[in-house]
Enzyme design. Sequence first.
Site, PDB file in Angstrom:
ATOM      1  N   TRP A   1       0.872  -1.191   0.000  1.00 45.35           N
ATOM      2  CA  TRP A   1       0.000   0.000   0.000  1.00 45.35           C
ATOM      3  C   TRP A   1       0.906   1.237   0.000  1.00 45.35           C
ATOM      4  O   TRP A   1       1.801   1.336   0.860  1.00 45.35           O
ATOM      5  CB  TRP A   1      -0.862  -0.056   1.271  1.00 45.35           C
ATOM      6  CG  TRP A   1      -1.876   1.021   1.415  1.00 45.35           C
ATOM      7  CD1 TRP A   1      -2.774   1.445   0.486  1.00 45.35           C
ATOM      8  CD2 TRP A   1      -2.119   1.790   2.604  1.00 45.35           C
ATOM      9  NE1 TRP A   1      -3.563   2.430   1.022  1.00 45.35           N
ATOM     10  CE2 TRP A   1      -3.184   2.669   2.317  1.00 45.35           C
ATOM     11  CE3 TRP A   1      -1.555   1.837   3.881  1.00 45.35           C
ATOM     12  CZ2 TRP A   1      -3.688   3.567   3.250  1.00 45.35           C
ATOM     13  CZ3 TRP A   1      -2.056   2.724   4.804  1.00 45.35           C
ATOM     14  CH2 TRP A   1      -3.108   3.585   4.494  1.00 45.35           C
TER      15      TRP A   1
ATOM     16  N   ASP B   1      -0.529  -5.700   9.294  1.00 42.11           N
ATOM     17  CA  ASP B   1      -1.580  -4.732   8.970  1.00 42.11           C
ATOM     18  C   ASP B   1      -2.767  -5.555   8.465  1.00 42.11           C
ATOM     19  O   ASP B   1      -2.682  -6.200   7.416  1.00 42.11           O
ATOM     20  CB  ASP B   1      -1.062  -3.776   7.882  1.00 42.11           C
ATOM     21  CG  ASP B   1      -2.061  -2.665   7.569  1.00 42.11           C
ATOM     22  OD1 ASP B   1      -3.187  -2.688   8.115  1.00 42.11           O
ATOM     23  OD2 ASP B   1      -1.708  -1.773   6.771  1.00 42.11           O
TER      24      ASP B   1
HETATM   25  C1  LMR Z   1      -7.031   1.652  -0.513  1.00 41.59           C
HETATM   26  O1  LMR Z   1      -5.926   1.102  -0.576  1.00 41.59           O
HETATM   27  O2  LMR Z   1      -7.642   2.041  -1.516  1.00 41.59           O
HETATM   28  C2  LMR Z   1      -7.685   1.849   0.829  1.00 41.59           C
HETATM   29  O3  LMR Z   1      -6.878   1.310   1.831  1.00 41.59           O
HETATM   30  C3  LMR Z   1      -8.103   3.239   1.096  1.00 41.59           C
HETATM   31  C4  LMR Z   1      -6.930   4.145   1.362  1.00 41.59           C
HETATM   32  O4  LMR Z   1      -6.966   4.856   2.381  1.00 41.59           O
HETATM   33  O5  LMR Z   1      -5.984   4.183   0.573  1.00 41.59           O
END
Ligand code: LMR
Length: 394
Positions: free
Chosen positions: A127, A208
Site C-alpha cells: 500500500w 496490517d
Molecule cells: C485503498 O488502498 O484504496 C484503501 O486502503 C483506502 C486508502 O486509504 O488508501
Amino acid sequence: MLETITPQPPDKIIQLSQMFRSDQRENKIDLGVGVYKDVQGHTPIMRAVKAAERRLWDEETTKTYTAIVGDGGFHKAMGNLVLGDSAAADRLSFAHTPGGTGAVRQILELIKTAAPDATLWLSDPTWPNHPAMANAVGIPVKTYAYFNSETRSVQFDNMMADLRMAEPGDVVLLHGCCHNPTGANLNKAQWGGLAMLLKERNLTPFVDIAYQGFGDGIDQDAYGVRLLAGKLPELLIAASCSKNFGIYRERCGLVITVSRDAGQARLTQGMLSRLNRLNFSFPPDHGARLVTMVLTDPALCADWQAELKGIRDGMAGLRCLLADALRAETGSDRYGFVAEHRGMFSRLGLTPEQVVTLREDYGVYMIGDSRVNIAGLSPERIKVLARAIVAVGG
Ligand code: LMR
C-alpha cells in the site's frame, strides 16, 4: 513561514478518487479506492451497524471522554476477533486510533521510539501509504520480494531469501490477508515457514489487517496473525474496522501488541497511552461503540457475519465472472488469477499507458499500477470492462 512550503506529491489513490468524481460520463467505472460497493454502486451501512446505531442513540447518556486508548470493551471484542485465543490476554496491549491508518502510524511511532535503529521491511509492492508514513516518521525502509508479475502469485522463496538479509531487531510489515494491491496471499505452509524465519532471525512482525472477513472468512483471514501471535515473543498489529464493518468515515482502528510477558505488556501499554496523548489525545468513540455492540450482542453479531459473508461471496463471484469474461474476450487463461486472488484487489498487469487509455477513452478508473477494486464492478459492467481491457491491448 508558509512561503517555504513546496508542492507535495499527490497520493495516487486519493487523486484518482477526485478525478473519478469530477468525470461527467455516465458509464464511468470506479475500480480505484478500496471501498466496498454493492451492485448498485452504493456503499451501504451494514444492517447490524444501523441497528446498533439506533440502540446507541437511545442508550447513550454522555459524550464525555473515554480512556486515552479508548474503551476496554472495544479492545476485548476486537482482540478476540483478530487473535481468538492465540495469545494470553495479559500479554496484550491496545490503543484505539482514528482508522487503521492511525493504527499504522502509531505503530511506526512506537517502532521509532523503541527501536530507533530498526529498518522496516515492506512487501514489493505494498500500500503506497506504508512507505510514505515510514518516511514521515523517519524509519528506514527496505523491500522484500513478494509478487511475481509473471505468475501473478507470491514468490515465496525470493521473499524468504530477502528476509534472511534483515538484521536482528528489524521489523517486517505483513498484510494479514487480502494483500493490497495484489490480492495474492500466503498459504498456511508459507505462514508457517515465515514464522520460523522471523523467530530464528529475531525479526519483529508487524501485521496490517485491514480486510479481515473479505477474503476466505473471519477466522480464515486471521490464520497468519494468530499463528504469529502463538509462536513469536512479540507482535505488532494494526487492525481496521473501516471495511469489514463498513464504517469508513467513523475512523475506527486499533493497535494491538503482543509482548513477551505481562510485565512488558504493562510497559507497552504505558507507551501506547503516551503516544495517543501526544498525537491526538482521545480517539473518536462512535465507531468503536458500534463495533463493540455488534460483536458482543449474539443476534447483531450473527447478522453482521451473515451480511459480511454475502459481501465476501459477492466479491468472489465477481472475480469468477471477470475471469470468465476475460477468458472469453482474450481466448486465453492469462487472467485466470483474478478468480484465485482474494479480497478487494487484484493487480491486472497492464502498463501505465494502458491504464491511462482505459481512463480517458473508456471511463474505467484503476490505480496506475493496474490495481482494480473488484467491488467496484457489477455483473452488467463486467463484459464492458473485459472488452475495454482487450481493446487497449491488455
Ligand atoms: C485503498 O488502498 O484504496 C484503501 O486502503 C483506502 C486508502 O486509504 O488508501
